[in-house]
Design a protein around this motif. Structure first.
Motif, mmCIF file in Angstrom:
data_model
loop_
_atom_site.group_PDB
_atom_site.id
_atom_site.type_symbol
_atom_site.label_atom_id
_atom_site.label_comp_id
_atom_site.label_asym_id
_atom_site.label_seq_id
_atom_site.Cartn_x
_atom_site.Cartn_y
_atom_site.Cartn_z
ATOM 1 N N ASN A 242 0.822 -1.202 0.000
ATOM 2 C CA ASN A 242 0.000 0.000 0.000
ATOM 3 C C ASN A 242 0.858 1.255 0.000
ATOM 4 O O ASN A 242 0.600 2.212 -0.724
ATOM 5 C CB ASN A 242 -0.929 0.007 1.207
ATOM 6 N N ASN A 243 1.885 1.276 0.819
ATOM 7 C CA ASN A 243 2.819 2.406 0.861
ATOM 8 C C ASN A 243 4.209 1.855 1.123
ATOM 9 O O ASN A 243 4.387 0.638 1.232
ATOM 10 C CB ASN A 243 2.407 3.413 1.934
ATOM 11 N N CYS A 244 5.183 2.719 1.194
ATOM 12 C CA CYS A 244 6.572 2.242 1.317
ATOM 13 C C CYS A 244 7.196 2.646 2.645
ATOM 14 O O CYS A 244 8.360 3.051 2.707
ATOM 15 C CB CYS A 244 7.402 2.767 0.146
ATOM 16 N N GLY A 245 6.411 2.539 3.710
ATOM 17 C CA GLY A 245 6.929 2.848 5.032
ATOM 18 C C GLY A 245 7.170 4.334 5.213
ATOM 19 O O GLY A 245 6.632 5.176 4.487
ATOM 20 N N VAL A 246 7.981 4.664 6.186
ATOM 21 C CA VAL A 246 8.403 6.048 6.414
ATOM 22 C C VAL A 246 9.917 6.046 6.519
ATOM 23 O O VAL A 246 10.562 4.994 6.511
ATOM 24 C CB VAL A 246 7.776 6.625 7.708
ATOM 25 N N ASP A 247 10.499 7.224 6.601
ATOM 26 C CA ASP A 247 11.952 7.307 6.708
ATOM 27 C C ASP A 247 12.428 6.553 7.948
ATOM 28 O O ASP A 247 12.078 6.896 9.067
ATOM 29 C CB ASP A 247 12.384 8.777 6.777
ATOM 30 N N GLY A 248 13.208 5.504 7.731
ATOM 31 C CA GLY A 248 13.804 4.764 8.832
ATOM 32 C C GLY A 248 12.969 3.648 9.406
ATOM 33 O O GLY A 248 13.430 2.944 10.308
ATOM 34 N N ARG A 249 11.741 3.434 8.896
ATOM 35 C CA ARG A 249 10.896 2.358 9.416
ATOM 36 C C ARG A 249 10.206 1.644 8.263
ATOM 37 O O ARG A 249 9.946 2.208 7.208
ATOM 38 C CB ARG A 249 9.831 2.900 10.371
#
Length: 260
Positions: A52-59
């Protein structure tokens, strides 16, 4: 049949460069964080990810993205990941944006053996006409655009042809699971996890609580073990390490402080 792997590292050891992955999660809810980090340590690169999405910066998948390990993303939402946006706009990353419900159904269809289906979602938009930028060139021009989709009328209403998705591997997270691979998801953490698990030819599930076969009543099982090939039991610390994308607090004279 005991499908339990000794470790997350062992469970992802055969994911090769260029492999395709369906990954569960929505934002940072229900993300297979331990398997993603094991894959980061394993070193596979050039990955094609469906999520659905590609996580967040660092997670989440943001860990693989920041390391330059992902070549292509099929998803619905860029979200809070600034590195995702930067790589896409600079031409480093190929991105196919798909309406969220269509993405869910493409994963489910692939897992159910349905090669394609028609949907009204996207009719009359650039999703149907084609031309959406999949990859930019370094100068900002469109290097690769989406093709037009086949259209057909049903009962006087136009529909688009969408293709089911299958991937080499799937990485998912479940609340409870047994050694046969039967899984139970908890509340909103179910999200895309059952669908991603269905789409993978080899599905690896990290579970917060591993139970013995027979402890899960048949009507409690959300995903049967036929879709799962490997199970990784998390430690209590790993199971408890859950983050949210953004902490929001609100004070009310009648309700006090609410955290979500």
């Amino acid at each position: 049949m005991n499908k339990v792997s000794a470790s997350a590292v062992e469970a992802v050891a055969d994911i090769s460069d260029g492999a395709s992955l369906a990954v569960g999660g929505f934002g940072l809810s229900g993300v297979p964080e331990i398997l993603i980090r094991a894959l980061y340590e394993q070193g596979a690169t050039g990955l094609s990810v469906v999520s659905n999405n590609c996580g967040v910066d660092g997670r989440g998948l943001g860990v693989l993205l920041a390391a330059g390990r992902i070549a292509r993303v099929t998803g619905s939402y860029v979200g809070e990941n600034k590195e995702f946006a930067r790589q896409y706009l600079s031409g480093e990353l190929e991105v196919e944006l798909v309406p969220q419900g269509t993405l869910a159904e493409r994963l489910r269809a692939g897992g159910a053996g349905i090669p394609a289906f028609y949907t009204p979602a996207g009719v009359g938009t650039q999703v149907a006409r084609g031309g959406l930028p999949w990859r930019y060139a370094p100068d900002g021009s469109v290097a690769l655009a989406s093709p037009p989709k086949e259209t057909r009328d049903f009962h006087g209403r136009p529909h688009l042809l969408e293709h089911g998705i299958t991937t080499d591997f799937a990485l998912v997270r479940a609340w409870r699971g047994d050694r046969h691979g039967n899984l139970v998801f908890r509340r909103a953490a179910a999200n895309f996890n059952p669908l991603a698990a269905m789409a993978g030819r080899v599905t690896v599930a990290e579970v917060e609580e591993l139970v013995e076969p027979g402890e899960l009543a048949p009507d409690q099982v959300h995903l049967p073990g036929v879709f799962v090939q490997r199970v990784v039991e998390l430690t209590p610390a790993q199971a408890a390490d859950k983050r949210i994308e953004r902490l929001v607090t609100a004070a009310s004279p009648t309700r006090g402080t609410v955290r979500s």
